[in-house]
Structure formats: C-alpha cells, structure tokens
Design a protein around this motif. Structure first.
Motif, short mmCIF file in Angstrom:
data_model
loop_
_atom_site.label_atom_id
_atom_site.label_comp_id
_atom_site.label_asym_id
_atom_site.label_seq_id
_atom_site.Cartn_x
_atom_site.Cartn_y
_atom_site.Cartn_z
N LEU A 77 44.13 29.49 40.40
CA LEU A 77 44.25 30.58 41.36
C LEU A 77 43.34 31.02 43.14
CD1 LEU A 77 44.32 33.74 38.88
CD2 LEU A 77 45.83 32.50 39.36
N SER A 115 44.10 39.35 40.29
CA SER A 115 43.99 37.46 40.31
C SER A 115 42.31 37.79 38.68
CB SER A 115 42.89 36.77 40.72
OG SER A 115 42.57 37.56 42.21
N VAL A 132 45.34 31.17 32.70
CA VAL A 132 45.45 30.16 34.45
C VAL A 132 46.02 28.81 34.16
CG1 VAL A 132 44.83 29.96 36.22
CG2 VAL A 132 45.09 31.81 34.79
N ARG A 185 48.79 30.18 40.54
CA ARG A 185 49.79 31.39 41.44
C ARG A 185 48.72 31.77 42.76
NH1 ARG A 185 51.25 37.15 38.33
NH2 ARG A 185 51.64 38.61 40.56
#
Length: 335
Positions: free
Chosen positions: A327, A314, A323, A304
C-alpha cells in the motif's frame, strides 16, 4: 506543508492530518525532498499502536519508505542536485522525521537515485521490503543456486519480492498463501509450489515437494506460531530466518536435532543503532535491486494507493490482512 502526525498511541483514528512548517536544511549533507509517495508498512501500524522506537518520541510522523524529487541541497552535497528523483528507507521511527509528509530533510548518505523505470508510487513501495528480503535471504541464510526455499506469505509485502530474489539467486521456491488469488500472484512472480495454509498441512506439503528432505531455507514473515510450525519442514543443516520475535516459550529441541541455523532479521537495526557501515551496505542493496528493476527482472506489486489524508484507511486495510503486495500514500502535487 501537510503531514500525518500521531500525538498519542492507539487505533487508526490517531493519525491526524495537520499543517506544519516546511523543514529547512541544517547540515552540509542535507537534502530537501518533495515527497511524492510514501510506503505503508506493518512497522507503521505497530508504532502507531505501541509508540515510537526512538527517543524523539511523540508527536511523530510515520513512514520509513519514501520517493520524491530533491528541491534543495546543502553545501557539502556531491551526489545529488535539485531535480533528481530519489528513493529511500529512513525515518518514521519517532519524532518529526517521517515520510507521511509533503517535505522532509534527509542526509544524502541515506538516499539513492530512483530506478529510472519505476514511477514514484512503486519506488516508495519498495525499499523496506527489498532490504528485508535481501538481507534475510543473502546475508542471513546465504542463499545459493539449486536450493529449495520456503517463503511464508508469498503474496505479502516482503514475501512477493522474496520470491523473486530467491528465483534470481537460482533457487526453487514454494510459498504459503490463503487463497487462489494470492496463489496466482505468487506463481506469476516465480513460486513453483503454493501451499494454502488454511486447508493443507504445512509440513506434509513441504515434504511432498522436497521428496522428504525439507527445504534448505525457510523465511518466516508471520510470527511465533508459524516459526514453530516451520521447524520440522526445514532440512537438516538448513536455515530458518524470521522477521519477528519468535517469542519466549519456544521449544527448540527439534531445531537442535536438525542442526538448524536460526537467524533474526530486522532491517531497521542500522537506523535504531546508528550503524554507518550497515547503512552503506543497505545503500548497495538498493542500488543492486534498482539495477534488477531497470532490467525488468524484479518488480514491486502495488495493491492500492491512498491520498495523504486517507492514511488511517490505509492502516485499517493493512491490519485486515487482505493486502497483496504493498500500500502506498500518493502525495504527487500534480494530482
């Protein structure tokens, strides 16, 4: 320019979007880089929580990984020119020289030409994890074709590139994951066997996969408890590499009986200790990985992206542990 700055340690809320003067070239080897994207790594969250690792201290701009375009060069720069696209892992450990920023000045020795097939977001996601995985497998464990390798957290930032690098070295790979979605990604990247650590016994699963021999190399990307539980899964005379401090209370009797070679890997050491030869080696690693990427043999999975102003979000997502891959903060001025 806008930067994300921390003025005190704490939770994600201490990440503040502030305006600061654009940095200027001060040395003959300096580059002024317009940062298009910055990787978000666990080390960023640790520095945010615990404080900078360098004497420059607070206030600090986080972010070790970056990718962007050179806008100006010092009079001694010979490797680059304005307009060149670059990627790098440098800064973010204390003081203002980090990559959660629209611009930064960086010495040309710490920068490499961006792989031509990578976009800025993917390039910013890659350097720290590539350097970590390469050093752990090649420099610490001396990986060789035909070996069996266990990589913990194979869908994570380091883990997902470590799977690929191990396969490119001719090894067979098993990995630990927490669910089917992460297992699917690990298999796609080359893992032969996935162990759901929530439901399966690690040592039993590894011994089944290796016909009772254990793995030749294990890479711990998680921490002390995983390091401890991995020892009996490693073959006699094998290698166990960890990215974290294994902790003070560690019983190494079984590791000694197995004659294991235990290694610690911290790719930040050349920055922390100012080791020029080690930095040159890391530059070579990035060039080598860039070639693999441009040949389509290695890729980086971006889970992402966030705008610069969303840096706190984040960090929250990264700390939740959900995750896969990386990121990235997207600072592209055209968006």
């Amino acid at each position: 320019m806008y930067v994300i700055e921390i003025q005190q340690t704490g939770g994600p809320e201490v990440l503040r979007l502030v305006e600061r003067p654009r940095p200027e070239l001060t040395g003959p080897d300096d580059l002024l880089v317009r940062v298009y994207a910055a990787g978000v790594n666990p080390i960023d969250t640790k520095i945010r929580q615990r404080g900078p690792m360098l004497p420059a201290g607070l206030p600090a701009v986080l972010g070790c990984d970056g990718a962007g375009v050179i806008e100006a060069v010092g009079e001694g720069v010979t490797r680059f020119k304005p307009g060149d696209a670059v990627w790098f892992c440098h800064g973010g450990l204390g003081g203002p020289a980090g990559n959660y920023a629209e611009y930064r000045v960086i010495d040309q020795q710490f920068v490499q030409a961006k792989p031509r097939t990578l976009g800025m977001v993917e390039a910013a996601a890659a350097p720290l994890v590539l350097l970590t995985a390469w050093e752990a497998l090649h420099d610490r464990a001396r990986i060789a074709a035909g070996q069996r390798v266990l990589i913990h957290a194979g869908a994570g930032g380091v883990g997902h590139v470590a799977i690929q690098l191990a396969r490119l070295a001719g090894a067979r790979v098993c990995t630990t994951v927490s669910g089917p979605e992460k297992a699917a990604l690990a298999h796609e990247l080359g893992a032969e066997f996935c162990i759901n650590y929530r439901d399966e016994d690690l040592v039993e699963a590894v011994m089944d996969w290796t016909e009772g021999q254990g793995v030749d190399i294990a890479l711990d990307t998680v921490g002390p408890e995983v390091f401890r539980r991995t020892i009996p899964a490693v073959a006699h005379y094998g290698d166990l590499v960890t990215l974290l401090d294994p902790g003070p209370e560690l019983n190494l009797k079984e590791a000694r009986l197995r004659n294991l070679r235990l290694s610690l890997e911290l790719m930040l050491t050349p920055m922390l200790r100012d080791l020029p030869r080690a930095r040159l080696h890391q530059g070579w690693i990035l060039q080598r990985c860039g070639d693999l990427i441009d040949r389509g043999e290695l890729r980086v999975h971006v889970f992402r992206t966030f705008a610069l102003a969303e840096a706190a979000e984040s960090h929250r997502l990264l700390e939740r542990g959900a995750v896969m891959g990386k990121l990235v903060l997207d600072l592209d001025p055209s968006r």
